[in-house]
Design an enzyme around this catalytic site. Structure first.
Site, PDB file in Angstrom:
ATOM      1  CE1 TYR A 142      -3.293  -2.876   0.821  1.00  0.00           C
ATOM      2  CE2 TYR A 142      -4.588  -0.875   1.101  1.00  0.00           C
ATOM      3  CZ  TYR A 142      -4.525  -2.237   0.917  1.00  0.00           C
ATOM      4  OH  TYR A 142      -5.678  -2.964   0.829  1.00  0.00           O
ATOM      5  CE  LYS A 190       3.324 -17.869  -2.007  1.00  0.00           C
ATOM      6  NZ  LYS A 190       2.531 -19.114  -2.063  1.00  0.00           N
ATOM      7  CG  ASP A 223      -0.252 -20.601  -0.489  1.00  0.00           C
ATOM      8  OD1 ASP A 223       0.289 -20.496   0.632  1.00  0.00           O
ATOM      9  OD2 ASP A 223       0.286 -21.192  -1.445  1.00  0.00           O
ATOM     10  CG  ASP A 247      -7.640  -5.255   1.896  1.00  0.00           C
ATOM     11  OD1 ASP A 247      -8.603  -4.822   2.553  1.00  0.00           O
ATOM     12  OD2 ASP A 247      -7.594  -5.248   0.650  1.00  0.00           O
ATOM     13  CG  ASP A 251     -13.019  -8.094   2.413  1.00  0.00           C
ATOM     14  OD1 ASP A 251     -12.785  -7.317   3.361  1.00  0.00           O
ATOM     15  OD2 ASP A 251     -13.513  -7.728   1.331  1.00  0.00           O
TER      16      ASP A 251
HETATM   17  C1  IPM Z   1     -10.191  -1.849   4.196  1.00  0.00           C
HETATM   18  C2  IPM Z   1     -10.492  -1.299   2.836  1.00  0.00           C
HETATM   19  C3  IPM Z   1      -9.418  -0.274   2.477  1.00  0.00           C
HETATM   20  C4  IPM Z   1      -8.091  -1.011   2.422  1.00  0.00           C
HETATM   21  C5  IPM Z   1      -9.676   0.523   1.188  1.00  0.00           C
HETATM   22  C6  IPM Z   1     -11.016   1.201   1.197  1.00  0.00           C
HETATM   23  C7  IPM Z   1      -8.572   1.523   0.942  1.00  0.00           C
HETATM   24  O1  IPM Z   1     -10.576  -2.324   1.909  1.00  0.00           O
HETATM   25  O2  IPM Z   1     -10.117  -1.062   5.154  1.00  0.00           O
HETATM   26  O3  IPM Z   1     -10.014  -3.066   4.331  1.00  0.00           O
HETATM   27  O4  IPM Z   1      -7.775  -1.631   1.397  1.00  0.00           O
HETATM   28  O5  IPM Z   1      -7.358  -0.969   3.416  1.00  0.00           O
HETATM   29 MG    MG Z   2     -10.491  -4.264   2.769  1.00  0.00          MG
END
Ligand code: IPM
Ligand code: MG
Length: 362
Positions: A142, A190, A223, A247, A251
């Protein structure tokens, strides 16, 4: 009896709706426990681009600087998605994380007993899951050296770069949290391919061996971890990993909790000032329709009480209220399973605030 200044950054899409419910619940806590929360709104993301041209205007930064904590909704949306646009809403959020050096992003994933049916996974797999992800937040892909595609559009790159101190500080923070929990730390990398991951593994190993010998440390390749996370999630306690892996994996982990709408997060640095935001995005498809799940935002309020203000009993009051309201059958559409009481964003917030006022009003 405390007095706390909170910078409130609702942002885009469902951000304003879910933040309104988090504030409602914080008001209830203030009322019951005798604290005064002062909310000061400021612009971020697409809303800030529209109003000022910048996703993170100087007034917003200044407002945050003068606050005890920052509560944020979500940023982004199709309106600002043009890949050639000079600024993007997400830069507001990334800029905020960087400006306050919020290097550790805590994302707790707990499966409430009432929610074990709400996931596509088998009940036996998600029951009892209680993972605390610690995602490194100000380094890696990032923020590493990068090149946008030039006019010829033939090449672009991002770099995963980590330094020893960057790894040490986030691993230490994760290790301290693991010490207060089940004393198990999983580091995800990794290292079989990436140089940055080999440094990550080596530094993690050294920090834990030297400073936290009582912790059980394991290293898992990203992975394989992605698979273990849905196959045997209950075995994990604290999981520490670099920015991009964190990140993606959080999710995935949201599926365990039933919905992205359920997960809160806390971004912390070396000072008490933290940034608290739900893990979900701005969900433009359901924005403004009273459909969003406010629980991630409400639980982010609980994390703010715990980590920035040191109000543990108050944080637990919110968490218990969420648990009770879910047990009573309240569901927003994203977590509805047919037989329960389906409510809107506002009604969910009201039910949680009502429970707090009933249980804790002296
Ligand atoms: C998160 C989001 C952010 C990230 C985006 C919106 C920049 O996906 O907070 O997980 O990738 O960190
Ligand atoms: Mg995210």
């Amino acid at each position: 009896m405390g007095r706390f200044m909170i910078a409130v950054l609702p942002g885009d899409g469902i951000g304003p709706e879910v933040i309104a419910e988090a504030l409602r619940v914080l008001e209830a806590i203030g009322h019951c426990f005798g604290h005064r929360f002062e909310f000061h709104e400021a612009l971020i993301g697409g809303a800030a681009i529209d109003a000022t041209g910048s996703p993170l205007p100087p007034e917003t930064l200044e407002r945050c600087r003068r606050s005890d904590a920052i509560l944020l909704g979500a940023v982004g949306g199709p309106k600002w998605d043009d890949p050639t646009a000079p600024v993007r809403p997400e830069q507001g959020l990334l800029g905020l994380r960087k400006a306050f050096d919020l290097f550790a992003n805590l994302r707790p994933v707990r499966v409430f007993p009432a929610m074990v049916h709400a996931t596509p996974l088998k009940e036996g797999i998600v029951r009892g899951v209680d993972i605390l992800f610690v995602r490194e937040l100000t380094g890696g892909l990032y923020f590493g050296p990068r090149q946008e595609a030039g006019p010829d559009g033939n090449e672009a790159y991002d770099t995963m770069r980590y330094t020893r101190p960057e790894i040490e500080r986030v691993v230490r923070l994760a290790a301290r949290l693991a010490q207060g929990r089940r004393k198990k730390l999983t580091s995800v990398d990794k290292a079989n391919v990436l140089a940055a991951s080999r440094l990550w593994r080596q530094v993690t190993e050294a920090v834990i061996r030297r400073e936290f010998p009582a912790l059980a440390l394991e290293h898992i390749l990203v992975d394989a971890f992605a698979m273990h996370l849905i196959r045997r999630p209950a075995v994990f306690d604290v999981v520490v990993t670099e920015n991009m892996f964190g990140d993606i994996l959080t999710d995935e982990a949201a599926v365990l909790a039933g919905s992205m709408g359920m997960l809160p997060s806390a971004s912390l640095g070396e000072t008490p000032l933290g940034l608290f935001e739900p893990v979900h995005g701005s969900a433009p498809d359901i924005a403004g329709r009273n459909l969003a799940n406010p629980i991630g935002a409400i639980l982010s309020g609980a994390l703010m009480l715990r980590y920035s203000f040191g109000l543990e009993a108050e944080a637990q009051a919110i968490e218990r209220a969420v648990e009770a309201v879910l047990a009573a059958g309240y569901r927003t559409p994203d977590i509805a399973d047919g037989e329960t009481c389906i409510v809107g964003t506002r009604e969910m917030g009201e039910a949680i605030a009502r429970y707090i006022l009933k249980e804790w009003k002296g």
